[in-house]
Write a protein that holds these residues in place. Structure first.
Motif, PDB file in Angstrom:
ATOM      1  N   SER A  57       0.827  -1.212   0.000  1.00 40.50           N
ATOM      2  CA  SER A  57       0.000   0.000   0.000  1.00 40.50           C
ATOM      3  C   SER A  57       0.856   1.254   0.000  1.00 40.50           C
ATOM      4  O   SER A  57       0.496   2.269  -0.607  1.00 40.50           O
ATOM      5  CB  SER A  57      -0.933  -0.011   1.214  1.00 40.50           C
ATOM      6  N   VAL A  91       4.197  -0.724   3.984  1.00 36.65           N
ATOM      7  CA  VAL A  91       2.966  -0.566   4.771  1.00 36.65           C
ATOM      8  C   VAL A  91       1.861  -1.348   4.066  1.00 36.65           C
ATOM      9  O   VAL A  91       1.635  -1.165   2.857  1.00 36.65           O
ATOM     10  CB  VAL A  91       2.578   0.923   4.905  1.00 36.65           C
ATOM     11  N   HIS A  92       1.192  -2.214   4.819  1.00 38.83           N
ATOM     12  CA  HIS A  92       0.098  -3.028   4.288  1.00 38.83           C
ATOM     13  C   HIS A  92      -1.183  -2.668   5.046  1.00 38.83           C
ATOM     14  O   HIS A  92      -1.278  -2.874   6.247  1.00 38.83           O
ATOM     15  CB  HIS A  92       0.409  -4.517   4.449  1.00 38.83           C
ATOM     16  N   GLY A  93      -2.132  -2.134   4.328  1.00 36.95           N
ATOM     17  CA  GLY A  93      -3.379  -1.706   4.938  1.00 36.95           C
ATOM     18  C   GLY A  93      -3.676  -0.251   4.600  1.00 36.95           C
ATOM     19  O   GLY A  93      -2.974   0.379   3.809  1.00 36.95           O
ATOM     20  N   PRO A  94      -4.735   0.284   5.224  1.00 43.64           N
ATOM     21  CA  PRO A  94      -5.645  -0.377   6.183  1.00 43.64           C
ATOM     22  C   PRO A  94      -6.492  -1.470   5.515  1.00 43.64           C
ATOM     23  O   PRO A  94      -6.932  -1.306   4.387  1.00 43.64           O
ATOM     24  CB  PRO A  94      -6.528   0.763   6.681  1.00 43.64           C
ATOM     25  N   VAL A 157      -3.377  -1.985  10.217  1.00 46.40           N
ATOM     26  CA  VAL A 157      -2.306  -1.593   9.307  1.00 46.40           C
ATOM     27  C   VAL A 157      -1.004  -2.159   9.868  1.00 46.40           C
ATOM     28  O   VAL A 157      -0.788  -2.158  11.083  1.00 46.40           O
ATOM     29  CB  VAL A 157      -2.229  -0.066   9.150  1.00 46.40           C
ATOM     30  N   ILE A 203       3.918   5.587   5.349  1.00 51.86           N
ATOM     31  CA  ILE A 203       2.513   5.773   5.739  1.00 51.86           C
ATOM     32  C   ILE A 203       1.864   6.871   4.906  1.00 51.86           C
ATOM     33  O   ILE A 203       0.717   6.755   4.463  1.00 51.86           O
ATOM     34  CB  ILE A 203       2.432   6.085   7.249  1.00 51.86           C
ATOM     35  N   ILE A 208      -2.649   7.156   4.224  1.00 52.60           N
ATOM     36  CA  ILE A 208      -3.282   7.074   5.534  1.00 52.60           C
ATOM     37  C   ILE A 208      -3.281   8.462   6.172  1.00 52.60           C
ATOM     38  O   ILE A 208      -2.233   9.127   6.233  1.00 52.60           O
ATOM     39  CB  ILE A 208      -2.546   6.059   6.432  1.00 52.60           C
TER      40      ILE A 208
END
Length: 319
Positions: A57, A91-94, A157, A203, A208
Motif C-alpha cells: 500500500s 505498509v500493508h493496509g488499512p 495496518v 505511511i 493514511i
C-alpha cells in the motif's frame, strides 16, 4: 529429537575467518579511527524515496551517507567504508480485521522491525531478538500519536521495516586489539531515528490520514580522539559511533514540527558524571540533549517533506 531431513549447524556460535589486505596483526599497523569531518550541528546526507515496492500500500527507502577512513597503508584501496544506514519500509493496509477479532473503534497498528542477516558485522539470526523487539515497540509508540485512527474502525495496518545495513556500535578496530571502550548498543539510536522517518514516509505514501509527518532525530554527547589526553565531551547531532572514541549519552526523539509535539523519547547514558575523567559534565543537560535531538529531527523533516512533495508531483502528473 534430531531433524534427519536437514544438516543442523553447530550448537555453539562460530566466527568466520576474515581475509582482507588492510587487516594487520599489529594494532599499530591498523588504519586510524575515522574522524568526524562535519561540524557538530550538521547532519549526514540523506536519501529518501517512496513507492519502491509496488505490491504494498505504501513503501519507502532511506539511506544515510556512510563515513569513510583513509587507508594509505592498504595498497589498492583509496577509502574504506565503515558504517552507514539503509532501511526499507512497507505498509500493508488499512484492511479489515478478521471476523473473530473483537470490535475496535480505531485502527490497530502493528510494527515489525528486523535486521537482515548481513546488516551488521555480527551476523543476525532469522528470529527477532530483544533489541529488534525494542525497536518495534519504540516505533509503534512514535507512530501511534500520528495516525488518525478513528477513521478506520475495526481495521489494521502493518508497518514492516527491514534494516539492510545498520549502524555499528563501535569501530571495528576496537574488536581487533585496541580495546572496546563501550559495549552499549549505540547504533540502535540512529537506526530507530531512521525507522521513524522512513515509516512516516511510507505511511504518507499509503494515503493514511495523519495529523502530521513525524521525523526522527538523534543527538549525543561524545568524546573523540585516538590517544593522548582525553578530550572534553562534545554535543553533536547525528552521531556515528565508529567516529567517536566514546559516547557518554544519546537521545532519540520522534518529533511533529507542525504541532511541536514529541511522540517518542528515548535517552541512554548518563550526562551528570564522566566515567573516564571522573569529573561532572556541566556543559550539557538532558534538556539540551533533547533540544538538539529535536533540531536533528527538523533536518530529517525537511528531507521527508521534499521527498513527499516529489511523490505528490509524480502522482498528480499521472492523472
Amino acid at each position: 529429537m534430531t531433524d534427519r531431513r536437514r544438516i543442523n549447524g553447530p550448537s555453539g556460535g562460530t566466527s568466520t575467518p576474515i581475509y582482507s589486505s588492510y587487516l594487520a596483526k599489529d594494532p599499530k599497523d591498523l588504519p586510524e579511527r575515522p574522524t568526524r569531518t562535519r561540524p557538530p550541528n550538521v547532519l549526514r546526507k540523506m536519501f529518501l524515496k517512496t513507492g519502491v515496492t509496488p505490491s504494498a500500500s505504501g513503501s519507502a527507502y532511506l539511506e544515510l551517507e556512510a563515513s569513510k577512513i583513509p587507508t594509505s597503508n592498504a595498497p589498492g584501496l583509496s577509502s574504506l567504508s565503515t558504517s552507514g544506514l539503509k532501511l526499507t519500509c512497507t505498509v500493508h493496509g488499512p484492511r479489515p480485521l478478521p471476523k473473530s477479532a473483537p470490535f475496535s473503534p480505531h485502527i490497530i497498528l502493528t510494527t515489525h522491525v528486523k535486521y537482515a542477516p548481513f546488516a551488521t558485522r555480527k551476523r543476525r539470526g532469522y528470529l527477532r531478538d530483544a533489541s529488534e523487539r525494542d525497536l518495534g515497540v519504540h516505533l509503534e509508540t512514535a507512530l501511534r500519536g500520528v495516525i488518525i485512527g478513528d477513521r478506520w474502525p475495526k481495521s489494521g495496518v502493518e508497518v514492516i521495516i527491514t534494516i539492510l545495513e545498520g549502524e555499528e556500535d563501535q569501530w571495528w578496530g576496537d574488536d581487533i586489539g585496541r580495546g572496546a571502550t563501550s559495549a552499549a548498543e549505540w547504533g540502535m539510536m540512529s537506526v530507530l531515528s531512521g525507522c521513524i522517518t522512513v515509516a512516516s514516509a511510507a505511511i504518507a505514501d499509503a494515503g493514511i490520514d495523519c495529523v502530521d509527518v513525524v521525523a526522527g532525530g538523534v543527538a549525543a554527547v561524545v568524546r573523540s580522539g585516538n590517544g593522548g589526553k582525553a578530550p572534553s565531551p562534545t554535543l553533536v547531532l547525528d552521531p556515528v559511533p565508529s567516529e567517536h572514541k566514546d559516547i557518554i549519552a544519546a537521545c532519540i526523539v520522534g518529533y511533529l514540527p507542525a504541532r511541536d509535539e514529541i511522540t517518542d523519547l528515548w535517552v541512554k547514558g548518563e550526562i551528570g558524571h564522566d566515567s573516564q575523567s571522573g569529573n561532572s559534565i556541566q556543559s550539557s543537560s538532558y534538556e539540551e540533549l533533547a533540544d538538539n535531538a529535536v533540531q536533528a529531527a527538523l533536518g530529517s523533516h525537511r528531507v521527508l517533506v521534499a521527498a513527499l512533495r516529489e511523490t505528490a508531483d509524480v502522482k498528480i502528473g499521472r492523472l
